[in-house]
Design a protein around this motif. Structure first.
Motif, PDB file in Angstrom:
ATOM      1  N   ILE A  18       9.085   4.891   1.973  1.00 64.45           N
ATOM      2  CA  ILE A  18       8.969   5.918   0.951  1.00 64.45           C
ATOM      3  C   ILE A  18       9.428   7.238   1.551  1.00 64.45           C
ATOM      4  CG2 ILE A  18       7.191   4.700  -0.345  1.00 64.45           C
ATOM      5  CD1 ILE A  18       5.114   6.678   0.794  1.00 64.45           C
ATOM      6  N   GLU A  19      10.201   7.988   0.760  1.00 69.15           N
ATOM      7  CA  GLU A  19      10.719   9.277   1.199  1.00 69.15           C
ATOM      8  C   GLU A  19      10.351  10.325   0.161  1.00 69.15           C
ATOM      9  OE1 GLU A  19      14.933   8.810   1.759  1.00 69.15           O
ATOM     10  OE2 GLU A  19      14.656   7.518   3.521  1.00 69.15           O
ATOM     11  N   PRO A  20       9.994  11.533   0.590  1.00 74.88           N
ATOM     12  CA  PRO A  20       9.638  12.580  -0.370  1.00 74.88           C
ATOM     13  C   PRO A  20      10.740  12.794  -1.411  1.00 74.88           C
ATOM     14  CG  PRO A  20       9.106  13.281   1.849  1.00 74.88           C
ATOM     15  CD  PRO A  20       9.880  11.989   1.968  1.00 74.88           C
ATOM     16  N   TRP A  21      10.311  13.208  -2.586  1.00 75.24           N
ATOM     17  CA  TRP A  21      11.247  13.449  -3.685  1.00 75.24           C
ATOM     18  C   TRP A  21      12.292  14.465  -3.258  1.00 75.24           C
ATOM     19  CZ3 TRP A  21      11.565  10.175  -7.379  1.00 75.24           C
ATOM     20  CH2 TRP A  21      12.404  10.460  -8.452  1.00 75.24           C
ATOM     21  N   ARG A  65       1.888  13.774  -4.140  1.00 74.31           N
ATOM     22  CA  ARG A  65       3.326  13.849  -3.913  1.00 74.31           C
ATOM     23  C   ARG A  65       4.007  12.645  -4.552  1.00 74.31           C
ATOM     24  NH1 ARG A  65       6.492  16.155   0.630  1.00 74.31           N
ATOM     25  NH2 ARG A  65       4.548  17.249   0.892  1.00 74.31           N
ATOM     26  N   TYR A  67       7.422  10.128  -4.381  1.00 72.27           N
ATOM     27  CA  TYR A  67       8.346   9.603  -3.389  1.00 72.27           C
ATOM     28  C   TYR A  67       9.397   8.727  -4.059  1.00 72.27           C
ATOM     29  CZ  TYR A  67       4.613  10.754  -0.083  1.00 72.27           C
ATOM     30  OH  TYR A  67       3.663  11.394   0.655  1.00 72.27           O
ATOM     31  N   GLY A  82       3.996   7.365  -6.238  1.00 69.01           N
ATOM     32  CA  GLY A  82       3.368   8.628  -5.910  1.00 69.01           C
ATOM     33  C   GLY A  82       1.885   8.626  -6.177  1.00 69.01           C
ATOM     34  N   VAL A 117       1.969   4.661   0.104  1.00 69.62           N
ATOM     35  CA  VAL A 117       1.490   5.857  -0.596  1.00 69.62           C
ATOM     36  C   VAL A 117      -0.023   5.989  -0.450  1.00 69.62           C
ATOM     37  CG1 VAL A 117       0.961   5.338  -3.053  1.00 69.62           C
ATOM     38  CG2 VAL A 117       2.341   7.299  -2.482  1.00 69.62           C
TER      39      VAL A 117
END
Length: 176
Positions: A18-21, A65, A67, A82, A117
């Protein structure tokens, strides 16, 4: 879910990240904005609604957050996951949600992303529980909850989208 579901090989949890938006996430939202992907969520959103949601994800204000789910080694973006702050039965909790594009559904991608997450929510350390509210008719998302370690509390009515009640299952997991 497409016809290939169940026939494609499972994805190793280590191949899901998972990578931040990010600013380029609007395209991912558009690809997931299909009748098939949104049938349990009130249907596809308008272009304006997608743009607002994308801006909200980028603003990243408050606890929680969103993702992008990335499939390795190719780096293909295959979904969203998220957590965010919510009030449930008078108490502050985290709520989690996800969506995985049809061509990778049924291969363990959502479960791996949800577990990641949950770890991110635990690291934030603000709330003790995470809840998820998939429609009672959404067998796949209910299975993700079970496989990711949530406990089924029972059926309930939730508002989603705003102004529209759906019958959902309440799933809950405690954070370490």
């Amino acid at each position: 879910m497409d016809g290939a579901r169940g026939t494609a090989p499972r994805v190793a949890a280590s191949d899901v990240r998972i990578e931040p938006w990010a600013a380029d996430g609007l395209d991912l939202l558009r690809r997931a904005n299909t009748p098939e992907m949104t049938r349990h969520l009130g249907g596809p959103e308008t272009a304006e609604q997608l743009a607002r949601r994308h801006r909200r994800y980028l603003d990243d204000e408050g606890p929680g957050r969103m993702y992008r789910i990335v499939l390795l080694p190719a780096g293909e973006e295959v979904g969203t996951v998220g957590f965010w702050e919510a009030q449930w039965r008078g108490a502050p909790v985290y709520e989690a949600g996800w969506g995985v594009l049809p061509h990778v559904q049924g291969r363990g991608v959502a479960v791996a992303a949800v577990r990641q997450v949950l770890a991110a929510a635990a690291a934030e350390g603000r709330h003790r529980t995470v809840h998820a509210f998939p429609s009672v008719a959404n067998a796949a998302s209910n299975a993700v909850c079970r496989k990711a370690g949530f406990t089924l509390v029972g059926a309930c009515d939730v508002e989603y989208p705003k102004g529209h009640l759906i019958r959902a299952n309440e799933w809950r997991t405690a954070l370490p």
